[in-house]
Design a protein around this motif. Structure first.
Motif, PDB file in Angstrom:
ATOM      1  N   MET A 194       0.863  -1.177   0.000  1.00 36.23           N
ATOM      2  CA  MET A 194       0.000   0.000   0.000  1.00 36.23           C
ATOM      3  C   MET A 194       0.903   1.232   0.000  1.00 36.23           C
ATOM      4  O   MET A 194       1.781   1.354   0.850  1.00 36.23           O
ATOM      5  N   TYR A 199       0.800   5.189   0.553  1.00 34.01           N
ATOM      6  CA  TYR A 199      -0.066   6.206   1.151  1.00 34.01           C
ATOM      7  C   TYR A 199       0.544   7.572   0.875  1.00 34.01           C
ATOM      8  O   TYR A 199       1.605   7.904   1.387  1.00 34.01           O
ATOM      9  N   PHE A 217       3.417   8.102 -10.169  1.00 35.67           N
ATOM     10  CA  PHE A 217       2.278   7.209  -9.926  1.00 35.67           C
ATOM     11  C   PHE A 217       0.950   7.906 -10.263  1.00 35.67           C
ATOM     12  O   PHE A 217      -0.114   7.430  -9.890  1.00 35.67           O
ATOM     13  N   SER A 218       1.029   9.043 -10.960  1.00 36.94           N
ATOM     14  CA  SER A 218      -0.153   9.831 -11.352  1.00 36.94           C
ATOM     15  C   SER A 218      -1.054  10.177 -10.171  1.00 36.94           C
ATOM     16  O   SER A 218      -2.269  10.041 -10.241  1.00 36.94           O
ATOM     17  N   VAL A 219      -0.439  10.616  -9.095  1.00 35.31           N
ATOM     18  CA  VAL A 219      -1.181  11.024  -7.904  1.00 35.31           C
ATOM     19  C   VAL A 219      -1.192  12.548  -7.856  1.00 35.31           C
ATOM     20  O   VAL A 219      -0.145  13.179  -7.780  1.00 35.31           O
ATOM     21  N   THR A 262      -4.125   9.948  -1.072  1.00 35.93           N
ATOM     22  CA  THR A 262      -4.363   8.927  -2.086  1.00 35.93           C
ATOM     23  C   THR A 262      -3.739   7.632  -1.595  1.00 35.93           C
ATOM     24  O   THR A 262      -2.631   7.626  -1.058  1.00 35.93           O
ATOM     25  N   LEU A 312      -2.777   3.801  -2.942  1.00 36.70           N
ATOM     26  CA  LEU A 312      -2.636   2.861  -4.054  1.00 36.70           C
ATOM     27  C   LEU A 312      -2.312   1.508  -3.451  1.00 36.70           C
ATOM     28  O   LEU A 312      -1.430   1.404  -2.601  1.00 36.70           O
ATOM     29  N   PHE A 372      -1.175  -2.360  -4.387  1.00 34.78           N
ATOM     30  CA  PHE A 372      -0.621  -3.248  -5.407  1.00 34.78           C
ATOM     31  C   PHE A 372      -0.688  -4.674  -4.893  1.00 34.78           C
ATOM     32  O   PHE A 372      -0.273  -4.947  -3.772  1.00 34.78           O
ATOM     33  N   GLU A 404      -1.155  -2.680  -9.947  1.00 38.27           N
ATOM     34  CA  GLU A 404      -2.044  -1.764  -9.237  1.00 38.27           C
ATOM     35  C   GLU A 404      -3.441  -2.363  -9.229  1.00 38.27           C
ATOM     36  O   GLU A 404      -3.992  -2.711 -10.258  1.00 38.27           O
ATOM     37  N   ARG A 448      -7.129   2.144  -6.303  1.00 35.79           N
ATOM     38  CA  ARG A 448      -6.708   3.542  -6.220  1.00 35.79           C
ATOM     39  C   ARG A 448      -7.867   4.322  -5.609  1.00 35.79           C
ATOM     40  O   ARG A 448      -8.960   4.332  -6.144  1.00 35.79           O
ATOM     41  N   LYS A 449      -7.600   4.954  -4.471  1.00 35.57           N
ATOM     42  CA  LYS A 449      -8.621   5.768  -3.806  1.00 35.57           C
ATOM     43  C   LYS A 449      -8.013   7.128  -3.498  1.00 35.57           C
ATOM     44  O   LYS A 449      -6.903   7.208  -2.998  1.00 35.57           O
ATOM     45  N   SER A 450      -8.769   8.185  -3.793  1.00 36.06           N
ATOM     46  CA  SER A 450      -8.299   9.529  -3.478  1.00 36.06           C
ATOM     47  C   SER A 450      -9.356  10.296  -2.692  1.00 36.06           C
ATOM     48  O   SER A 450     -10.547  10.084  -2.888  1.00 36.06           O
TER      49      SER A 450
END
Length: 106
Positions: A18, A20, A64-66, A71, A73, A75, A80, A83-85
């Motif tokens: 994870m 964070y 990681f496109s955050v 957020t 992620l 894995f 992946e 994905r939670k934001s």
């Protein structure tokens, strides 16, 4: 200080990871993190948890496109999975991971 390569290596070498993403100025991040880390640790023994401070590690976040915090992620098996934001509950994250995680480690 960790690099994108360090994190990619952790993802490759561990069954479940994870990431964070948070920042010191984010109150939600600080409220959520201990609850989430505790829930992950008590429900899933094989999880590696990596914290990324986006105020320091913008390059890692971008890689990681955050673009929002907090957020999370997740894995599983190097891929992946989740994905939670911003708006998420600990229960929701645990619920979404539980079944695939159990299938993977059985």
């Amino acid at each position: 200080m960790q690099t994108t390569e360090d994190i990619k290596k952790i993802i490759e070498e561990n069954l479940a990871v994870m990431l964070y993403f948070s920042a010191p100025t984010c109150n939600v991040c600080h409220a959520l993190k201990p609850k989430l880390v505790d829930a992950i640790s008590s429900n899933f023994k094989e999880f590696e948890i990596v914290s990324v401070d986006t105020s320091i590690d913008q390059e890692i976040a971008a890689n990681f496109s955050v673009f929002a915090i907090p957020t999370v992620l997740v894995f599983l098996g190097g891929k992946e999975f989740l994905r939670k934001s911003r708006h998420m509950s600990v229960d929701e994250v645990i619920r979404e991971i539980k079944r695939p995680y159990e299938i993977m480690i059985s």
